[in-house]
Write a protein that holds these residues in place. Structure first.
Motif, short mmCIF file in Angstrom:
data_model
loop_
_atom_site.label_atom_id
_atom_site.label_comp_id
_atom_site.label_asym_id
_atom_site.label_seq_id
_atom_site.Cartn_x
_atom_site.Cartn_y
_atom_site.Cartn_z
N THR A 183 3.15 -19.14 -4.52
CA THR A 183 4.26 -19.21 -3.56
C THR A 183 4.72 -17.84 -3.04
O THR A 183 5.00 -17.73 -1.83
N LEU B 237 2.18 -17.11 -0.37
CA LEU B 237 2.32 -18.06 0.73
C LEU B 237 3.51 -17.69 1.63
O LEU B 237 3.39 -17.67 2.86
N SER C 286 6.90 -26.61 -0.99
CA SER C 286 6.25 -26.28 -2.26
C SER C 286 7.17 -25.53 -3.22
O SER C 286 6.88 -25.41 -4.41
N TYR D 199 -5.46 -18.55 6.99
CA TYR D 199 -4.25 -18.97 6.26
C TYR D 199 -4.19 -20.48 6.08
O TYR D 199 -4.12 -20.97 4.95
N CYS D 200 -4.24 -21.24 7.18
CA CYS D 200 -4.06 -22.69 7.07
C CYS D 200 -5.28 -23.39 6.47
O CYS D 200 -5.17 -24.20 5.54
N ASP E 255 -5.66 -14.45 -3.45
CA ASP E 255 -4.40 -13.80 -3.06
C ASP E 255 -4.68 -12.42 -2.47
O ASP E 255 -4.14 -12.03 -1.43
N TYR F 73 -6.60 -20.49 2.85
CA TYR F 73 -5.71 -20.05 1.76
C TYR F 73 -4.79 -21.16 1.28
O TYR F 73 -4.63 -21.37 0.07
N ILE F 74 -4.17 -21.88 2.23
CA ILE F 74 -3.27 -22.96 1.80
C ILE F 74 -4.03 -24.01 0.99
O ILE F 74 -3.53 -24.50 -0.04
N VAL G 84 4.54 -25.25 2.99
CA VAL G 84 4.84 -24.07 2.15
C VAL G 84 6.28 -24.13 1.65
O VAL G 84 6.54 -23.89 0.47
N LEU H 104 3.28 -16.00 5.43
CA LEU H 104 3.86 -16.83 6.49
C LEU H 104 4.93 -16.05 7.26
O LEU H 104 4.91 -16.00 8.50
N ALA I 26 -4.54 -22.63 -2.36
CA ALA I 26 -3.26 -22.55 -3.08
C ALA I 26 -2.85 -23.91 -3.62
O ALA I 26 -2.19 -24.01 -4.67
N LYS I 27 -3.23 -24.97 -2.91
CA LYS I 27 -2.84 -26.32 -3.35
C LYS I 27 -3.36 -26.62 -4.76
O LYS I 27 -2.71 -27.34 -5.53
#
Length: 889
Positions: A675, A678, A595, A654-655, A616, A658-659, A592, A682, A662-663
């Motif tokens: 971001t 994220l 990024s 989250y990991c 989101d 969502y991440i 994160v 976090l 988000a990628k």
């Protein structure tokens, strides 16, 4: 002014706990975060640490206590409560003295050779070393105690409290000195309370012995489990309602080998069903017999020295060790025709909890507390709800024990401990009981005074711990503000030893309950569920463990799967899983932060939901629900469940989801950028996790601070704990993302089930009337996450599909169809299964031939024949299943 440790511009690739933990603990210590400020406008949250014994080092039980209490303290501190966690250690009279005596024995000396003063000096040095070790180990565990208030039970303030409590109870007639049956440990050479005796079921014997009548008219037979105590008998008792002994009461019998005439008495306490219905009465060596003697006005004859050898009252057996005497007297009884029979008999035998020696019940002059008057208000405090015991089932256990409480023997024949504040006058024999050492006798004024040499039971001083540590009997500022305390967290195994006594003594001394909640944790067991002990060799050293896995991983493991009052297993697999979670959190955080664009700063304000994509809004909604659930669970003392909730959100939502979603936007540059979400999720999650994993969360949070524009506190441990906001809850977004993640999971599971090669792409169709528009934007994401292409989302229900060779899974609002042909090379699969069929068929023919051979059946052992038959059954079943699996060409 202590500066925040400098952070590297780029995070290390892997989390190295050893480099992080000491740095941040020292920072917290230097900043004074552990010391609460007294604020009359706020209600404090207070835990007084159960003091570990100064007998060595901490074990995993202490680590569990420290972890649970630190979670509570860090949570309340972040919630804004003035939070005091007061640490300390216990002198642990008998336990510490046993340890030191063993050390002296290795040097070839004992305490009597070196004398009381030298022995106490040696033990004080030992205790100081242990005290420093224990403090250092607590710090390694991340315990955020207020070290400026650390206490030792033999410090002057707690010692003054002990003397004051004793004098007050004595003056109220609640402490007395009297002759009673006590538990005596010959090895430790001291009295023990009932709670310091461990009862073990042992296989023994019941000896039936003839006692001749004094008038030589016959004999009466008694049964005993301890023949050596015959020498101390002062009566034989029968139940007056027992018709077998009509006319016997009042007669006298002769006691073998000491030639003492003793009476036969009638007493309702005698059980006619035990033995012959006639029992020997040894008042100086049995608590039940002592009570009979009090009712029947019988004398007490002590036949043992304090080292468990027979004394002068034992006649010809004087000087013999008690069990040698037993053997000898049984042999003599048999020789003289007085032994009728011997029966095997299992019974419960008391052992010293500290050294394991069989205790001896002895009549002895000791100091006692009358507990009934103290127990009554302690019972009421629980029944009226002022004190809550968690888990609730222990309330009944507590009440049952308190309602049947016996007077408490508080004197110990030890050197290490609080010497009883009683002085004897050599001139008039009067007692002077005082808080401070008197100069003269309170009765006659003589200066010839001797202090009582006995010390108090360790649990007497421990019973004052919640108020003595805060300055009582002085009306200190700490006592006024922090007492009563909030929570007493300890193991369920010392509910009676300690918790009950704290409640009794706290109410008696202060008029207030000592704490509002009692939280009882279970025991830590090994991977086989066995209790840890040095004898079994299964003890786990917490410091060695945290050095291997990291402190946060150890703490997380301690709490994983725990619930109040239930035992838990500590295994290498759980420790590895916790370390993996720390590594996953580190890697996700590192991704994160990498990024972000150079120089980019993100606000920690909750992101504006307007125009945000579904994923989101979903993660923010899930975060809000997680925060709400965690705060509720923490308030309910469900720390294991709260930890699981945080873990599942961070690892899963989250990991893993969502991440990964988000990628896609980060790679393609689609707007809005993920971001801010994220970073926000976090940072909030790190605060949510901090009470459980303080070191890694501080390290990550300090790294994250470099990228935020909002003002933040110096440390995560004084940052506010997250609170849920209803505005972020978005049920429609959750429903859509639940479908997306479930579709992905179904496809992944199918791949795993059929062992599809990672590089192979498979096909799938999603049929849905209600979710097509919502799921369609996530086709690319599902394709990447599940290795599925093409993925078709069809906005209608699936029609009949006769003969279709596919996996069909129904979920809420949709059906997922995966054609088998896309996952399996049917020709190759057919050849593989045919090969297995051929092998199984050949083995089946071999087994049939062998079992049809009459010579094999006749000569082979029955077990071998049966084993071959079982193989035949198993193989036949396997062959049938293989033929069913063989795909159509």
């Amino acid at each position: 002014m202590t500066q925040t440790p400098e952070m590297q511009n780029e995070m290390a690739k892997a989390y190295e706990a050893g480099k992080v933990e000491q740095k941040w603990y020292q920072f917290w210590l230097d900043k004074g975060y552990f010391t609460p400020k007294i604020d009359p406008n706020k209600k404090p949250f207070v835990i007084i640490m159960p003091p570990p014994n100064v007998t060595g080092e901490l074990h995993v039980g202490h680590a569990l206590t420290a972890t649970l209490e630190d979670i509570m303290i860090r949570w309340h501190r972040m919630m804004g409560d003035p939070s005091l966690w007061l640490p300390g250690v216990d002198h642990a009279g008998i336990a510490t003295q046993v340890v030191l005596e063993r050390l002296l024995a290795k040097e070839g000396v004992d305490r009597h050779k070196i004398g009381r003063q030298e022995f106490l000096e040696r033990i004080r040095k030992w205790a100081l070393t242990c005290r420093q070790t224990i403090a250092r180990q607590h710090q390694r565990l991340g315990a955020s105690c207020d070290w400026s208030r650390e206490r030792f039970t033999l410090d002057e303030v707690p010692s003054c409290a002990v003397r004051t409590a004793f004098v007050r109870l004595y003056n109220k007639g609640l402490i007395y000195r009297g002759e009673r049956i006590i538990n005596w440990c010959p090895r430790c050479a001291t009295a023990l309370s009932d709670l310091e005796v461990t009862h073990k079921d042992l296989g023994g014997h019941l000896w039936y012995v003839k006692y001749p009548y004094e008038d030589k008219s016959g004999y009466i037979t008694v049964a005993t489990t301890r023949p050596e105590t015959i020498l101390g008998d002062t009566a034989v008792a029968v139940n007056p309602k027992d018709e077998r002994y009509t006319g016997v009461i009042g007669k006298k019998v002769m006691l073998p080998y000491v030639n003492r005439a003793i009476p036969v008495v009638g007493d309702d306490a005698v059980d006619p069903a035990f033995g012959t219905g006639a029992v020997k009465i040894t008042p100086a060596h049995d608590p039940v017999d002592f009570d009979v003697a009090q009712r029947q006005n019988l004398p007490l004859i002590n036949i043992m020295n304090l080292n468990a050898t027979m004394n002068e009252n034992a006649g010809p057996y004087a000087g013999m060790e008690r069990f040698e005497c037993r053997k000898q007297i049984v042999a003599d009884l048999e020789r003289d025709g007085l032994l009728v029979k011997i029966e095997p008999y299992a019974h419960s035998v008391g052992h010293c909890q500290r050294c394991g020696t069989i205790v001896e019940p002895l009549a002895s002059k000791q100091w006692f507390v009358k507990t009934k008057p103290l127990a009554e208000p302690a019972i009421k405090a629980v029944t009226d709800g002022r004190i809550t015991i968690i888990p609730e089932r222990f309330t009944k256990v507590y009440l049952n024990w308190m309602e049947n409480i016996r007077d408490w023997c508080i004197s110990r024949q030890l050197w290490w401990g609080h010497q009883i504040p009683v002085w004897y006058c050599d001139d008039c024999g009067a007692l002077t009981v005082a808080v401070d050492e008197p100069k003269v006798c309170s009765k006659c004024g003589s200066a010839k005074l001797r202090q009582e040499t006995d010390v108090l039971d360790t649990w007497f001083s421990s019973g004052l711990w919640p108020h003595s540590t805060l300055g009582w009997p002085e009306n200190t500022e700490d006592f006024r503000y922090f007492y009563p305390t909030a929570v007493m967290e300890t193991g369920y195994d010392i509910l009676f030893f300690w918790v009950a006594r704290m409640i009794m003594m706290g109410i008696e001394d202060t008029g207030e309950i000592p704490f509002r909640t009692v939280y009882l944790h279970g025991l830590i067991r090994d991977e086989r569920g066995e209790k840890m002990s040095k004898v079994k060799g299964n003890v786990i050293n917490p410091i060695t463990t945290l050095e291997k896995y990291g402190t946060d991983a150890l703490r997380l493991t301690m709490i994983t799967g725990t619930s109040p009052g239930n035992d838990t297993k500590l295994t290498a697999e759980k420790l590895e899983a916790s370390r993996n979670f720390a590594n996953k959190l580190w890697n996700a955080s590192r991704f994160v932060m990498k990024s972000l664009q150079p120089g980019e700063k993100i606000s920690l304000d909750s992101p504006d939901l307007k125009g945000r994509p579904v994923e989101d809004r979903w993660i923010l909604s899930r975060l809000s629900r997680t925060i709400e659930n965690v705060n509720r669970l923490m308030g309910e003392f469900q720390f294991g469940e709260a930890q699981r909730t945080i873990h599942d959100f961070l690892w899963g939502d989250y990991c893993d989801w969502y991440i990964e979603l988000a990628k896609i936007r980060l790679t393609t540059g689609k707007t809005p950028s993920p971001t801010p979400v994220l970073i926000y999720v976090l940072e909030t999650s790190l605060r949510l996790l901090h009470p459980y994993m303080p070191f890694i969360t501080e390290e990550l949070w300090q790294n994250l601070k470099q990228f935020v524009s909002s003002p933040v506190t110096e440390s995560i441990m004084i940052a506010p704990y997250p609170r849920a906001g209803a505005a972020a809850i978005d049920a429609p977004a959750e429903e859509i993302m639940e479908a997306v993640t479930e579709i992905t999971r179904i496809i992944r599971n199918a791949r795993a089930q059929y062992k599809v090669e990672p590089a192979r792409w498979i096909e799938a169709q999603v049929y849905t009337e209600t979710l097509a528009d919502a799921v369609t934007p996530y086709i690319e994401a599902i394709q990447n996450l599940a290795r599925v292409k093409p993925l078709a989302v069809i906005g209608k229900l699936r029609g009949a599909a006769a003969g279709e060779n596919a996996i069909v899974t129904v979920l809420k609002g949709a059906e997922v169809v995966i054609p088998m042909a896309s996952m399996i090379d049917f020709e190759a699969e057919k050849q593989r299964i045919q090969k297995e069929i051929d092998g199984a068929q050949a083995e089946l023919e071999r087994l049939n031939a062998r079992l049809s051979n009459a010579e094999f059946i006749a000569k082979a052992p029955a077990a071998v024949v049966e084993k071959e038959r079982q193989k035949l059954v198993t193989l036949t079943d396997k062959l049938a299943k293989l033929k069913q699996q063989n795909p159509q060409s």
